[in-house]
Design a protein around this motif. Structure first.
Motif, short mmCIF file in Angstrom:
data_model
loop_
_atom_site.label_atom_id
_atom_site.label_comp_id
_atom_site.label_asym_id
_atom_site.label_seq_id
_atom_site.Cartn_x
_atom_site.Cartn_y
_atom_site.Cartn_z
N GLN A 310 0.87 -1.19 0.00
CA GLN A 310 0.00 0.00 0.00
C GLN A 310 0.90 1.23 0.00
O GLN A 310 1.74 1.39 0.88
N ASP A 357 -12.73 -13.15 2.35
CA ASP A 357 -12.92 -12.84 0.94
C ASP A 357 -13.80 -13.87 0.25
O ASP A 357 -13.73 -15.08 0.55
N TRP A 386 -11.95 -6.28 5.28
CA TRP A 386 -10.62 -5.95 5.84
C TRP A 386 -10.87 -5.39 7.24
O TRP A 386 -11.36 -4.30 7.40
N ASP A 402 -13.95 -4.39 0.86
CA ASP A 402 -13.02 -4.23 -0.25
C ASP A 402 -13.61 -4.80 -1.53
O ASP A 402 -14.35 -5.79 -1.51
N ILE A 404 -12.26 -6.71 -4.91
CA ILE A 404 -11.07 -7.52 -5.19
C ILE A 404 -11.09 -7.94 -6.66
O ILE A 404 -12.13 -8.35 -7.18
N ARG A 427 -6.83 -4.83 -4.43
CA ARG A 427 -8.01 -4.63 -3.61
C ARG A 427 -8.02 -3.20 -3.08
O ARG A 427 -6.98 -2.62 -2.80
N ALA A 428 -9.23 -2.66 -2.94
CA ALA A 428 -9.39 -1.29 -2.45
C ALA A 428 -10.72 -1.20 -1.71
O ALA A 428 -11.68 -1.88 -2.05
N ALA A 429 -10.75 -0.35 -0.66
CA ALA A 429 -11.98 -0.15 0.10
C ALA A 429 -13.01 0.56 -0.76
O ALA A 429 -12.68 1.40 -1.60
N THR A 430 -14.28 0.23 -0.54
CA THR A 430 -15.35 0.81 -1.35
C THR A 430 -15.49 2.31 -1.12
O THR A 430 -15.94 3.03 -2.02
N GLY A 440 -5.00 2.10 -2.19
CA GLY A 440 -5.22 0.78 -2.78
C GLY A 440 -4.09 -0.17 -2.43
O GLY A 440 -2.94 0.23 -2.24
#
Length: 450
Positions: A310, A357, A386, A402, A404, A427-430, A440
């Motif tokens: 990150q 996940d 996460w 996240d 993915i 992967r990234a948070a919404t 990300g």
């Protein structure tokens, strides 16, 4: 770098909207549309804002490049209310930077080189802190609580006038206790042979002056005479086993007899007899081109071992480990459920996380002269959780959902058998999709399928 410059321009454009606070030329005409907190009326309201919004303000000052001044600002507001004044800034007042939140929501951001251009004076709380020989003057507008750095410069030098020392003479009075007459009390020793007895002795001793009672308990010395036998000899305890009835041992002399089965089998064709000693089962394997072999069970165990990175501000690294189950709905589509952890391996921000996940995986075909066969490539898409114990106000440490995406390559095996593959994952948070470059997470690893 270009992306960050575009982001800063977008923030200034948002402040310059008619419903906003700042015009395109960094001229602030109204306040209260993009507040950090509710309006303030007293210094106690300012203290309450610092207590509740301290983490957000610290994050904003870090973005402004003055993170080291946050402890001084926090302590000054909490302890020096007498040095906080309400001041009116006239139109044309220059301000180095000001914190704001877009429409009063989301993360605290920074607007730089702001000029107050309203039609009336701007009422603010003003105070100053000093560090490393420089004075920093801060302002907090009463209508919105947006902390701002008005200006900074060298701290004024204070001239200390030395006064002649005043000699003070102090009278010392000491009180010295004078002991009374010394009284010697003989110690009484009583010897008891059977058991120790502690007796409290109270004796009245005549002394000059008043009568003194000595009531201190006297512990008597106890002497016991113990007869000591000769050397101790340890005799091992004899263990005797009693058997009610003898155990009968039966020996079987006859050996098992293995019989050979002979069958007569009629074979079509010329008359002949074939003797078959044992039945023979021949496994027939037939390969059908264009169809994937079906596995015996649609469920398989999955183990992932990988690494995530990150960027954020100090480059955080994580070691990724997951275990889970794959369900093959068809030779091309399968569903994965994975659980594990991401251990932080470097960086000042970020925190250890538990991950859960769920992915949909697609296995590619490739066409050849012999028909359709399996391609070593596969792709996946899904959602995950996460979960950390970090600060919820810090985007690099908070928990969230996240999105993915995966792309993989099998090193050996196929979707219907045991396989080992390498995969790339992002992967990234919404709630951080607009800051993919900063928050990300991207990486890869090995996937073992059993």
């Amino acid at each position: 770098m270009k992306k960050k410059m575009l982001l800063s321009a977008a923030l200034l454009a948002a402040l310059a909207a008619p419903a906003g606070a700042v015009q395109a030329a960094s001229v602030l005409r109204t306040v209260g549309r993009h507040p950090v907190s509710a309006p303030l009326a007293t210094v106690e309201d300012l203290r309450a804002m610092m207590r509740t919004m301290g983490n957000d303000i610290q994050d904003g000052m870090s973005r402004a490049g003055n993170a080291g001044l946050f402890p001084l600002v926090q302590a000054h507001i909490a302890n020096n209310s007498g040095q906080i004044a309400i001041v009116d800034y006239l139109p044309g007042q220059q301000i180095d930077w000001m914190l704001f939140r877009q429409n009063g929501r989301g993360r605290v951001k920074v607007a730089r080189d702001v000029t107050w251009g309203g039609s009336a004076p701007l009422s603010v709380f003003e105070f100053a802190v000093e560090k490393d020989g420089r004075r920093y003057t801060f302002a907090v507008p009463l209508q919105c609580g947006n902390l701002a750095l008005k200006e900074s410069g060298p701290a004024p030098v204070q001239v200390i006038q030395q006064q002649a020392p005043v000699v003070q003479y102090k009278e010392v009075v000491r009180q010295v206790p004078v002991p009374g007459p010394t009284v010697y009390v003989p110690k009484e020793v009583i010897k008891y042979v059977d058991r120790p007895v502690v007796r409290e002795v109270v004796r009245q001793v005549p002394v000059p002056g008043p009568t003194v009672y000595v009531d201190r308990p006297v512990v008597k010395e106890v002497v016991r005479q113990v007869s000591v036998p000769g050397p101790t000899v340890y005799v091992p305890k004899e263990v005797i086993k009693y058997v009610d009835k003898p155990v009968e041992v039966v020996k079987y002399v006859d050996k098992p007899v293995v019989k050979t089965v002979v069958r007569k089998v009629r074979v079509p064709g010329p008359a002949r007899t074939v003797y078959v000693d044992r039945p023979v089962v021949k496994e027939v394997v037939k390969e059908v081109p264009g169809k994937a072999e079906c596995c015996e069970s649609p469920f398989h165990f999955i183990a992932d071992l990988g690494w995530l990175h990150q960027k954020e501000e100090d480059h955080v690294n994580y070691g990724l480990g997951r275990l889970g189950v794959e369900y093959a709905a068809s030779p091309q589509f399968s569903f994965l459920a994975l659980a594990g952890g991401a251990a932080k391996a470097g960086g000042d921000s970020g925190a250890d996380a538990f991950v859960l996940d769920f992915l949909v995986q697609y296995n590619f075909f490739q066409c050849s002269s012999n028909g359709a066969t399996w391609s070593p490539f596969f792709a996946g898409l899904g959602i995950g959780a996460w979960m950390t114990n970090g600060e919820d106000e810090m985007p690099s440490e908070d928990s969230g959902a996240d999105v993915i995406a995966e792309l993989g390559l099998r090193l050996f095996g196929n979707p219907a058998s045991t396989s080992v593959a390498i995969f790339l994952e992002g992967r990234a948070a919404t709630d951080e999709l607009d800051e993919l470059e900063e928050y990300g997470r991207i990486g890869g690893g090995l996937r073992f399928r059993f």
